[in-house]
Design a protein around this motif. Structure first.
Motif, PDB file in Angstrom:
ATOM      1  N   ARG A  43      18.449 -49.861 -71.714  1.00  0.00           N
ATOM      2  CA  ARG A  43      19.469 -50.831 -72.147  1.00  0.00           C
ATOM      3  C   ARG A  43      20.607 -50.949 -71.127  1.00  0.00           C
ATOM      4  N   THR A  44      21.179 -49.803 -70.774  1.00  0.00           N
ATOM      5  CA  THR A  44      22.309 -49.810 -69.851  1.00  0.00           C
ATOM      6  C   THR A  44      21.900 -50.335 -68.486  1.00  0.00           C
ATOM      7  N   THR A  45      20.727 -49.950 -68.022  1.00  0.00           N
ATOM      8  CA  THR A  45      20.256 -50.438 -66.724  1.00  0.00           C
ATOM      9  C   THR A  45      20.067 -51.948 -66.751  1.00  0.00           C
ATOM     10  N   THR A  46      19.585 -52.490 -67.865  1.00  0.00           N
ATOM     11  CA  THR A  46      19.432 -53.940 -67.982  1.00  0.00           C
ATOM     12  C   THR A  46      20.777 -54.639 -67.892  1.00  0.00           C
ATOM     13  N   LEU A  47      21.790 -54.111 -68.587  1.00  0.00           N
ATOM     14  CA  LEU A  47      23.133 -54.685 -68.478  1.00  0.00           C
ATOM     15  C   LEU A  47      23.630 -54.636 -67.038  1.00  0.00           C
ATOM     16  N   ALA A  51      24.714 -57.598 -64.480  1.00  0.00           N
ATOM     17  CA  ALA A  51      26.071 -57.619 -63.917  1.00  0.00           C
ATOM     18  C   ALA A  51      26.075 -57.478 -62.403  1.00  0.00           C
ATOM     19  N   GLY A  52      24.991 -56.953 -61.849  1.00  0.00           N
ATOM     20  CA  GLY A  52      24.933 -56.762 -60.414  1.00  0.00           C
ATOM     21  C   GLY A  52      25.460 -55.425 -59.933  1.00  0.00           C
ATOM     22  N   THR A  53      25.666 -54.476 -60.860  1.00  0.00           N
ATOM     23  CA  THR A  53      26.176 -53.169 -60.444  1.00  0.00           C
ATOM     24  C   THR A  53      25.061 -52.218 -60.031  1.00  0.00           C
ATOM     25  N   ALA A  82      31.812 -60.603 -67.349  1.00  0.00           N
ATOM     26  CA  ALA A  82      32.565 -59.355 -67.512  1.00  0.00           C
ATOM     27  C   ALA A  82      31.666 -58.288 -68.123  1.00  0.00           C
ATOM     28  N   LEU A  83      31.677 -57.114 -67.515  1.00  0.00           N
ATOM     29  CA  LEU A  83      30.910 -55.964 -68.001  1.00  0.00           C
ATOM     30  C   LEU A  83      31.866 -54.911 -68.536  1.00  0.00           C
TER      31      LEU A  83
END
Length: 217
Positions: A43-47, A51-53, A82-83
């Protein structure tokens, strides 16, 4: 509904480990999209990929049909994204007042205090000394003060009391922004959302389900 963001066959690696295994999903414009899954599901990796981080090792990120895979996180933020990460989402060495003023570009940040009056007596406090729930309120307030049209929120109510969490979900559901929420469980408060709620479930870095919230229930 038109697509706001898309991942196409996205793969992300952390060293020798692959966290996303060719994930393809669509974030509908104006809807609430929930990335559902346990810790380690991706989940977090998808966000972060949206976001491009974190960079993709393969695949693409599209924003309203345009390939932004190589666009930096800063450039995506400048264009309206915004992330709010699950950790280190506020400037811990700055006061609550300074965090809000920075997010509001020195303009009036009263709307944030109207949303979370709990922050008003904490304005002189250093953000790093706040509780987890208080920091989440501050992080969300900073995001809501920004002009971003797309909000990516990683477990937005983590550490909040049940009443504040319910108020937060009601607020988020009523916003006009496109929302992407990473959650371990589907928040019951979203059942009454006044706009579409779409769910993508991830397991071990792979997409296993996409559908509407009623199908998950």
């Amino acid at each position: 509904m038109s697509a706001e963001l898309e991942l196409r066959h996205a793969r992300v690696r952390y060293g020798p480990l692959e966290a996303l295994h060719g994930v393809s999903l669509t974030v509908a414009a104006g809807a609430v999209t929930v990335l559902l899954g346990r810790n380690g599901a991706g989940r977090t990796t998808t966000l972060r990929a949206l976001a491009g981080t974190v960079p993709l090792s393969e695949g693409a990120v599209l924003w309203r049909g345009r390939d932004v895979t190589r666009l930096t996180a800063h450039a995506r933020a400048a264009r309206g994204l915004a992330l709010v990460p699950d950790r280190e989402a506020v400037f811990g060495s700055m006061t609550v007042d300074e965090n809000l003023r920075l997010a509001a570009h020195q303009a009036d940040f009263t709307p944030a205090l109207d949303t979370y009056p709990e922050l008003r007596p904490l304005l002189p406090r250093t953000a790093g000394t706040l509780s987890g729930g208080e920091q989440r309120m501050l992080a969300l307030s900073r995001a809501l003060l920004s002009p971003a049209r797309v909000l990516l929120l990683d477990e937005p109510t983590q550490g909040m009391s049940p009443s504040v969490a319910a108020r937060t979900y009601a607020l988020l559901a009523a916003l006009p922004n496109t929302l992407v929420l990473a959650e371990q469980q589907l928040p019951p408060a979203l059942d009454a959302a006044p706009r579409p709620v779409l769910v993508h479930e991830l397991r071990r870095g792979a997409l296993v389900f996409s559908g509407e919230v009623a199908e998950v229930r």
